[in-house]
Each structure stands twice: as C-alpha cells, then as structure tokens.
Scaffold this motif. Structure first.
Motif, PDB file in Angstrom:
ATOM      1  N   PRO A  79       0.819  -1.220   0.000  1.00 47.26           N
ATOM      2  CA  PRO A  79       0.000   0.000   0.000  1.00 47.26           C
ATOM      3  C   PRO A  79       0.851   1.268   0.000  1.00 47.26           C
ATOM      4  O   PRO A  79       0.516   2.241  -0.691  1.00 47.26           O
ATOM      5  CB  PRO A  79      -0.817  -0.135   1.291  1.00 47.26           C
ATOM      6  N   THR A  80       1.957   1.245   0.730  1.00 44.99           N
ATOM      7  CA  THR A  80       2.831   2.417   0.757  1.00 44.99           C
ATOM      8  C   THR A  80       3.463   2.669  -0.604  1.00 44.99           C
ATOM      9  O   THR A  80       3.515   3.808  -1.078  1.00 44.99           O
ATOM     10  CB  THR A  80       3.942   2.239   1.808  1.00 44.99           C
ATOM     11  N   ARG A  81       3.938   1.594  -1.253  1.00 49.21           N
ATOM     12  CA  ARG A  81       4.558   1.781  -2.566  1.00 49.21           C
ATOM     13  C   ARG A  81       3.524   2.245  -3.597  1.00 49.21           C
ATOM     14  O   ARG A  81       3.843   3.018  -4.505  1.00 49.21           O
ATOM     15  CB  ARG A  81       5.239   0.499  -3.036  1.00 49.21           C
ATOM     16  N   VAL A  82       2.294   1.776  -3.465  1.00 52.49           N
ATOM     17  CA  VAL A  82       1.249   2.218  -4.380  1.00 52.49           C
ATOM     18  C   VAL A  82       0.928   3.695  -4.156  1.00 52.49           C
ATOM     19  O   VAL A  82       0.892   4.490  -5.108  1.00 52.49           O
ATOM     20  CB  VAL A  82      -0.017   1.359  -4.216  1.00 52.49           C
ATOM     21  N   SER A  83       0.712   4.085  -2.918  1.00 57.21           N
ATOM     22  CA  SER A  83       0.353   5.486  -2.648  1.00 57.21           C
ATOM     23  C   SER A  83       1.504   6.427  -2.980  1.00 57.21           C
ATOM     24  O   SER A  83       1.296   7.503  -3.560  1.00 57.21           O
ATOM     25  CB  SER A  83      -0.076   5.654  -1.186  1.00 57.21           C
ATOM     26  N   ASN A  84       2.739   6.019  -2.650  1.00 60.57           N
ATOM     27  CA  ASN A  84       3.893   6.852  -2.999  1.00 60.57           C
ATOM     28  C   ASN A  84       4.045   6.963  -4.515  1.00 60.57           C
ATOM     29  O   ASN A  84       4.421   8.009  -5.040  1.00 60.57           O
ATOM     30  CB  ASN A  84       5.172   6.269  -2.399  1.00 60.57           C
ATOM     31  N   GLY A  85       3.751   5.874  -5.209  1.00 60.85           N
ATOM     32  CA  GLY A  85       3.847   5.884  -6.661  1.00 60.85           C
ATOM     33  C   GLY A  85       2.808   6.776  -7.306  1.00 60.85           C
ATOM     34  O   GLY A  85       3.110   7.502  -8.264  1.00 60.85           O
ATOM     35  N   GLN A  86       1.603   6.740  -6.785  1.00 61.37           N
ATOM     36  CA  GLN A  86       0.566   7.613  -7.333  1.00 61.37           C
ATOM     37  C   GLN A  86       0.907   9.079  -7.093  1.00 61.37           C
ATOM     38  O   GLN A  86       0.685   9.925  -7.968  1.00 61.37           O
ATOM     39  CB  GLN A  86      -0.792   7.246  -6.726  1.00 61.37           C
ATOM     40  N   ARG A 139       1.732  11.923 -10.005  1.00 60.08           N
ATOM     41  CA  ARG A 139       1.101  13.246 -10.071  1.00 60.08           C
ATOM     42  C   ARG A 139       2.162  14.341 -10.157  1.00 60.08           C
ATOM     43  O   ARG A 139       2.051  15.278 -10.960  1.00 60.08           O
ATOM     44  CB  ARG A 139       0.202  13.473  -8.847  1.00 60.08           C
ATOM     45  N   LYS A 140       3.211  14.200  -9.368  1.00 59.04           N
ATOM     46  CA  LYS A 140       4.272  15.207  -9.341  1.00 59.04           C
ATOM     47  C   LYS A 140       4.992  15.289 -10.678  1.00 59.04           C
ATOM     48  O   LYS A 140       5.361  16.373 -11.131  1.00 59.04           O
ATOM     49  CB  LYS A 140       5.259  14.873  -8.228  1.00 59.04           C
ATOM     50  N   HIS A 141       5.214  14.158 -11.308  1.00 63.53           N
ATOM     51  CA  HIS A 141       5.979  14.101 -12.552  1.00 63.53           C
ATOM     52  C   HIS A 141       5.083  13.742 -13.734  1.00 63.53           C
ATOM     53  O   HIS A 141       5.528  13.104 -14.685  1.00 63.53           O
ATOM     54  CB  HIS A 141       7.115  13.084 -12.408  1.00 63.53           C
ATOM     55  N   ALA A 142       3.838  14.196 -13.680  1.00 63.48           N
ATOM     56  CA  ALA A 142       2.866  13.839 -14.708  1.00 63.48           C
ATOM     57  C   ALA A 142       3.309  14.283 -16.097  1.00 63.48           C
ATOM     58  O   ALA A 142       3.169  13.532 -17.073  1.00 63.48           O
ATOM     59  CB  ALA A 142       1.504  14.449 -14.377  1.00 63.48           C
ATOM     60  N   ALA A 143       3.854  15.490 -16.203  1.00 62.61           N
ATOM     61  CA  ALA A 143       4.254  16.001 -17.520  1.00 62.61           C
ATOM     62  C   ALA A 143       5.358  15.139 -18.122  1.00 62.61           C
ATOM     63  O   ALA A 143       5.335  14.821 -19.321  1.00 62.61           O
ATOM     64  CB  ALA A 143       4.708  17.456 -17.405  1.00 62.61           C
ATOM     65  N   VAL A 144       6.323  14.750 -17.283  1.00 61.46           N
ATOM     66  CA  VAL A 144       7.428  13.913 -17.765  1.00 61.46           C
ATOM     67  C   VAL A 144       6.910  12.553 -18.207  1.00 61.46           C
ATOM     68  O   VAL A 144       7.222  12.065 -19.304  1.00 61.46           O
ATOM     69  CB  VAL A 144       8.507  13.748 -16.675  1.00 61.46           C
ATOM     70  N   LEU A 145       6.098  11.917 -17.374  1.00 62.43           N
ATOM     71  CA  LEU A 145       5.605  10.581 -17.682  1.00 62.43           C
ATOM     72  C   LEU A 145       4.665  10.589 -18.885  1.00 62.43           C
ATOM     73  O   LEU A 145       4.704   9.676 -19.711  1.00 62.43           O
ATOM     74  CB  LEU A 145       4.928   9.978 -16.455  1.00 62.43           C
ATOM     75  N   ASP A 146       3.847  11.625 -19.000  1.00 59.21           N
ATOM     76  CA  ASP A 146       2.978  11.728 -20.179  1.00 59.21           C
ATOM     77  C   ASP A 146       3.824  11.875 -21.445  1.00 59.21           C
ATOM     78  O   ASP A 146       3.531  11.269 -22.483  1.00 59.21           O
ATOM     79  CB  ASP A 146       2.037  12.928 -20.041  1.00 59.21           C
ATOM     80  N   GLY A 147       4.882  12.689 -21.350  1.00 55.37           N
ATOM     81  CA  GLY A 147       5.763  12.882 -22.497  1.00 55.37           C
ATOM     82  C   GLY A 147       6.490  11.615 -22.882  1.00 55.37           C
ATOM     83  O   GLY A 147       6.629  11.285 -24.068  1.00 55.37           O
TER      84      GLY A 147
END
Length: 420
Positions: free
Chosen positions: A110-117, A121-129
């Motif tokens: 659960p911690t790895r999932v919540s930290n990953g989400q 969100r923080k790096h959404a622009a990078v990951l979308d790109g």
C-alpha cells in the motif's frame, strides 16, 4: 533486482534465484583464536588493497587501448580502495531466497502504491511525455522506478568505480564486472556525470531505475535536452525516458498488458501452463480459462499461462510485454511485481487468488539435490545449479506426470520427497 541484464537492472534480485554460497576469503572466523581481530582485519585489507592496486595498474593499460584517456582514468580511480563490504554483499546475495508472495507484499505494498501515485502526479508532464514519445505505458515505467529505487529514494550510495574494480579484481565474475568497469569509464569520459556523482548499488546498478553501465551506454537517453544522460540527479526525467527507451527498443507493444490474472477451470491441464504454449484468449476461454471477472480475456494477442506458485497460487495469462519487462530482470517475481504494481498505480485491484503462505521453500542445497535426482532419473538434461529455470520446471512436470500428480512444475518439499 538488477546485464545486458540479468537482465538489466535490479541486477541480482529475483524469486529464489540462488547460486552456490561462498564465504569471503580470509574471513575472521578462519583465523586462529590467538589472532587479534582488529589486526586480522588490517592484514586482510592491506593484502587485498595491494592486490587491487596491482590489478588496476594492469587494467589501466587495457583501458587505454579502449580509448580511455589518462585524465579520465586517473580521476576515476583517485582514492579507490578495496571494498570488503561489496565482496560481502556479493557473497551474501547468493544465499538469498524470497517467495513470490513475500516479494509482491513489498513490491506492490500500500505504501509503494500510494507513494507511486503521488510520484506520478508530481511528474505527470514527464511521464505523459515519455509515454507519448516511446509508446510505453507510463504506469509500467513508474512501476519499474518504484521497484528499483522506491521512486528515487534509494538510488545507491556506493562509488561505482570502486565497486566494479573490487568485483573485477575479486574474480568470481571478473569478466562481467571488468566489462562494467570499462563501460563506467566510457560514461565518465563522455561527460554524462562525474566520478563523485557516479554512485549506485554494490553491483553497479545506477540511478533512479538502476541501469548497469553497459546498459546505460546502449540505451540511456537525454530526456530533458540538457546534453547529458543524467540518471543520478534528483530530476528523474533522463532515467524515466531511458527506461521507456529501453522497453521500446526491446519490443514493447502499445496497448497490450504485461498479463492479467485468470481463473482456471476444474480439470485444467496443468501441463499446458508453460511459456511455449501460446493461445489466443478466445482459445483459452474455450478451455474454461477466464478473467478474474468471469469473462473471457480481451484479445490482446496470444498468451500463455503462468503459475508462479504452482497449482496452489494465482494464475496469470501473460503476453509479449511480459517478455519485454523480463529483459529488465529475468525473475518471474520481478516481472509480476512490476506488472502488478503498474496495475495498482492505475487503480486496479490487488491479486484476487490466495497464495500458499506458510509453505516451506526448498533451500539452495535442496534445489541442487532435486536437480541431481531429476538428472539421475533422466528427466533433466541441463546443469545442476540450484536455479529453477524453464528446463528444470519442464523436468519437474515430466516427473510429476510419470508419478500421476498435478504437473504444475512447482519445486516443493512434497516434490523432493516424491523424488527421493
């Protein structure tokens, strides 16, 4: 956990991947009792350091022939010492065994999932790109990031040049680590980073997504356009882009999952649950294999059935993208961990089937014993190494069929008793 990769990152971690246990040469316990412990350590260290220094002098000539400049070499090796801690970790990892349910408890906690989400969100622009440029599912890229370094929190703090030189000199896998050391020098010479910043794990895996040096040279990219492929900095852009580039170059199929959890029908032919038995989801459905929702699995292409814990655990229908993630690390547990974490990051459910918790796994010695018996009985035509790969699994199935038990290919204490 860990080549061109044992696969590439997360170098040596994997489900029950073990090799013969060995102890560091000259360990304290082997000195006579009248030796002073502190002086014994000094003796071992000074002797090892002298040997490493002599080895480095010889390696320098080879590096020069590979085009490494004297300036690059001297800067890289300034202050390098024989690292006994690295050798100890190299020996200890060979004894490591973890069952898949324990691994998944950590990989998709659960911690790895919540930290990953939160990281997504923080790096959404990078990951979308990254997803747009390389066509690789951003959730899978993020999951590799999460499994390899907890989203950048544990990138490793060991001097890579020192670690690779120590392991190359040690000689147990000298040729491999010498190739990594040479690649690390080429990275430094290219200007992507400095010796001070080239930090990683004891086995040379570096940065947010734990590239080893040879894989960095082959696949790393400059994601943010600053002229460097910097996978070590706090900015994960280059590391995430490099990971996507790696997966894309190894055949990632856009829109295809790594796998899906399935339910097997009563009377399922367990001998068909093998990687080389590929069927379309509709064909599997005709045999009673359904998705966890009770409906046929969508047509993602041909897939095979994987039973990572035998007939007593979860079943998965896996597709070509499973093999692409496998190029990162060959252990099934790793691929399932990354795949399942990616599913959880996009809001998917936990694995529905139960695991055979409480099961007593085979030790490394027992795996060797099992392989020796399988070989003696004519079921295994491969080396006895304690590693449970496809050949051993097929040998187990053949033996299970011969004695009339469920041929799930799973190594267990029950199986060993049957063999005996």
């Amino acid at each position: 956990m860990r080549p061109v990769f044992l696969s590439a990152f997360g170098l040596f971690f994997g489900l029950s991947l073990t090799s013969a246990a060995a102890q560091p040469a000259g360990k304290i316990a082997e000195f006579p009792h009248h030796f002073n412990r502190e002086s014994a350590v000094t003796l071992v260290s000074s002797t090892s350091q002298a040997g490493l220094d002599a080895w480095i002098a010889g390696f320098k000539t080879r590096a020069m022939r590979e085009g490494i400049s004297q300036t690059t070499f001297d800067r890289a090796f300034r202050g390098v010492r024989y690292n006994e801690g690295v050798i100890a970790k190299d020996r200890k990892q060979s004894e490591f065994t973890k069952q898949i349910w324990d691994y998944l408890d950590s990989a998709a906690s659960p911690t790895r999932v919540s930290n990953g989400q939160a990281a997504m969100r923080k790096h959404a622009a990078v990951l979308d790109g990254v997803e747009r440029v390389y066509g690789v599912d951003k959730h899978v890229v993020a999951a590799i990031w999460g499994v390899e370094s907890a989203y950048g929190a544990t990138r490793g703090d060991i001097n890579v040049i020192e670690a690779m030189a120590t392991l190359a000199y040690d000689g147990r896998r000298g040729r491999f680590f010498e190739s990594q050391l040479m690649a690390a020098l080429k990275i430094l010479q290219s200007g992507d980073t400095s010796p001070h910043n080239m930090k990683g794990s004891w086995a040379g895996a570096m940065g947010h997504t734990q590239f080893i040096p040879t894989s960095f040279l082959a696949f790393a990219v400059d994601g943010n356009g600053d002229g460097k492929r910097d996978i070590w900095s706090n900015d994960p852009t280059d590391a995430l882009a490099s990971t996507a580039a790696y997966l894309a170059k190894h055949g990632w199929k856009k829109g295809q999952p790594w796998g899906v959890e399935v339910r097997l029908p009563a009377g399922f032919d367990y001998s068909s649950a093998r990687r080389d038995t590929m069927r379309a989801p509709s064909e599997w459905a005709s045999l009673g294999v359904m998705g966890i929702d009770g409906r046929p699995v969508p047509n993602y292409g041909k897939g095979s059935i994987l039973l990572p814990a035998g007939a007593s655990g979860a079943a998965f229908m896996i597709f070509d993208n499973f093999a692409v993630i496998e190029r990162y690390n060959k252990a099934d547990a790793y691929v399932i961990g990354v795949g399942h974490l990616s599913d959880r990051l996009r809001g998917g459910p936990a694995i529905q089937a139960s695991w055979p918790r409480g099961y007593a796994p085979l030790s490394f010695k027992e795996k060797m014993q099992m392989q020796r018996i399988l070989k003696r009985k004519g079921f295994l035509d491969d080396k006895v190494d304690g590693i449970i790969g496809p050949n051993t699994i097929n040998a187990i199935r053949a033996f299970q069929n011969s004695v009339g038990v469920t041929p799930d290919g799973y190594p267990s204490q029950t199986l060993l008793k049957l063999l005996k």
